[in-house]
Design a protein around this motif. Sequence first.
Motif, PDB file in Angstrom:
ATOM      1  N   ALA A 248      31.292  45.335 -93.821  1.00 24.76           N
ATOM      2  CA  ALA A 248      32.652  44.918 -94.085  1.00 24.76           C
ATOM      3  C   ALA A 248      32.878  43.639 -93.419  1.00 24.76           C
ATOM      4  N   GLN A 249      32.254  43.334 -92.310  1.00 26.85           N
ATOM      5  CA  GLN A 249      32.544  41.968 -91.886  1.00 26.85           C
ATOM      6  C   GLN A 249      31.916  40.988 -92.643  1.00 26.85           C
ATOM      7  N   GLU A 250      30.580  41.183 -93.127  1.00 23.46           N
ATOM      8  CA  GLU A 250      29.973  40.274 -94.151  1.00 23.46           C
ATOM      9  C   GLU A 250      30.888  39.955 -95.265  1.00 23.46           C
ATOM     10  N   ARG A 251      31.172  40.999 -95.875  1.00 21.51           N
ATOM     11  CA  ARG A 251      32.085  40.763 -96.990  1.00 21.51           C
ATOM     12  C   ARG A 251      33.350  39.994 -96.946  1.00 21.51           C
ATOM     13  N   LEU A 252      33.753  40.207 -95.738  1.00 18.22           N
ATOM     14  CA  LEU A 252      35.292  39.549 -95.558  1.00 18.22           C
ATOM     15  C   LEU A 252      35.035  38.121 -95.241  1.00 18.22           C
ATOM     16  N   VAL A 253      33.800  37.645 -94.422  1.00 17.41           N
ATOM     17  CA  VAL A 253      33.592  36.416 -94.133  1.00 17.41           C
ATOM     18  C   VAL A 253      33.347  35.745 -95.623  1.00 17.41           C
ATOM     19  N   GLU A 254      32.287  36.279 -96.438  1.00 16.88           N
ATOM     20  CA  GLU A 254      31.941  35.663 -97.558  1.00 16.88           C
ATOM     21  C   GLU A 254      33.154  35.467 -98.647  1.00 16.88           C
ATOM     22  N   SER A 255      33.918  36.309 -98.439  1.00 14.78           N
ATOM     23  CA  SER A 255      35.262  36.241 -99.435  1.00 14.78           C
ATOM     24  C   SER A 255      36.155  34.950 -98.996  1.00 14.78           C
ATOM     25  N   PHE A 256      35.682  34.221 -97.984  1.00 16.43           N
ATOM     26  CA  PHE A 256      36.535  33.076 -97.614  1.00 16.43           C
ATOM     27  C   PHE A 256      35.571  32.033 -97.625  1.00 16.43           C
ATOM     28  N   GLY A 257      34.244  32.295 -98.034  1.00 16.33           N
ATOM     29  CA  GLY A 257      33.293  31.206 -98.242  1.00 16.33           C
ATOM     30  C   GLY A 257      32.488  31.046 -97.250  1.00 16.33           C
ATOM     31  N   GLY A 258      32.433  31.639 -96.175  1.00 15.33           N
ATOM     32  CA  GLY A 258      31.669  31.425 -95.007  1.00 15.33           C
ATOM     33  C   GLY A 258      30.329  32.544 -95.155  1.00 15.33           C
ATOM     34  N   THR A 259      29.613  32.167 -94.223  1.00 16.29           N
ATOM     35  CA  THR A 259      28.065  33.034 -93.954  1.00 16.29           C
ATOM     36  C   THR A 259      28.356  33.750 -92.698  1.00 16.29           C
ATOM     37  N   TRP A 260      28.231  35.091 -92.827  1.00 16.05           N
ATOM     38  CA  TRP A 260      28.020  35.875 -91.672  1.00 16.05           C
ATOM     39  C   TRP A 260      26.635  36.159 -91.271  1.00 16.05           C
ATOM     40  N   THR A 261      26.243  36.341 -89.859  1.00 14.12           N
ATOM     41  CA  THR A 261      24.948  36.628 -89.511  1.00 14.12           C
ATOM     42  C   THR A 261      24.739  37.773 -88.827  1.00 14.12           C
ATOM     43  N   HIS A 262      23.405  38.329 -88.706  1.00 13.10           N
ATOM     44  CA  HIS A 262      23.032  39.624 -87.875  1.00 13.10           C
ATOM     45  C   HIS A 262      23.393  39.226 -86.620  1.00 13.10           C
ATOM     46  N   GLU A 263      23.246  37.993 -86.157  1.00 15.26           N
ATOM     47  CA  GLU A 263      23.332  37.650 -84.727  1.00 15.26           C
ATOM     48  C   GLU A 263      24.790  37.842 -84.243  1.00 15.26           C
ATOM     49  N   ALA A 264      25.551  37.389 -85.064  1.00 15.77           N
ATOM     50  CA  ALA A 264      27.116  37.500 -84.795  1.00 15.77           C
ATOM     51  C   ALA A 264      27.646  38.784 -84.855  1.00 15.77           C
ATOM     52  N   ALA A 265      27.057  39.619 -85.761  1.00 19.51           N
ATOM     53  CA  ALA A 265      27.378  41.008 -85.887  1.00 19.51           C
ATOM     54  C   ALA A 265      27.261  41.892 -84.670  1.00 19.51           C
ATOM     55  N   MET A 266      25.949  41.430 -83.932  1.00 18.92           N
ATOM     56  CA  MET A 266      25.284  42.198 -82.843  1.00 18.92           C
ATOM     57  C   MET A 266      26.151  41.890 -81.795  1.00 18.92           C
TER      58      MET A 266
END
Length: 239
Positions: free
Chosen positions: A30-48
């Motif tokens: 859900a976090q990845e989809r949201l960040v990408e919807s704003f043109g960003g890139t989510w990382t596994h490190e940030a999620a952890m």
Amino acid sequence: MSPVTALLPAAVLWDMDGTIVDTEPYWMLAQERLVESFGGTWTHEAAMTLVGSGLDRSAAILQEFGVRMESDAIIQLLSSEVMEQISHQVPWRPGALELLTAVHESGIPQALVTMSIGRMAHHVADYIPFPAFATVVSADVVTEMKPHPEAYLTAASLLGVDVTRSVAIEDSVTGVTSAVASGAVVIGVQHLLNLDDSGADRIWTTLDGRGLDDLAAVLADARSARTAGGRVADERAAS
């Protein structure tokens, strides 16, 4: 009455995400989809770094990654997406339902203590095939998020039990810190994060195969260790 029976917990206080249900992959998606919807890139490190955190902190980090939404809107959107994923498949952690059942059948009160919002906490609780929790303490019930002890102290107060005779079950350093600070006896269940230096009274690799005698043994050992000024040893080598 046996010594073990005499030392049954006054209550069992459960974390939810990562402890009862393995929802962390759902949150990450859900976090990845949201960040990408704003043109960003989510990382596994940030999620952890968000595992075990309150949703207000998660929202702030997502804003730093370019999500241009108010914090409450982020929290509501992420929660709704995770709830939808749970509706398709409830990702029970090994042994969680069985231990919930054993404690329920014993008559020991249980509380759900989570930094997810209330509607999600009740959504998960509704999938348990019996009324497992006498009370639910969620992010929208408390002022201070984990690692502050407010959530666990509130749960014990609502149940009318001595928190120092209660057992809390957690999977994150943030959650263990919260429960330890409340005075509860704490079992850390190793999952995504290393709990070696978390302060848990006992670290288990899994809840699978665990029962009331195991909870009673941890409680008895923890009370003895605290009297002696220490903590209970790591049990993983024998698990």
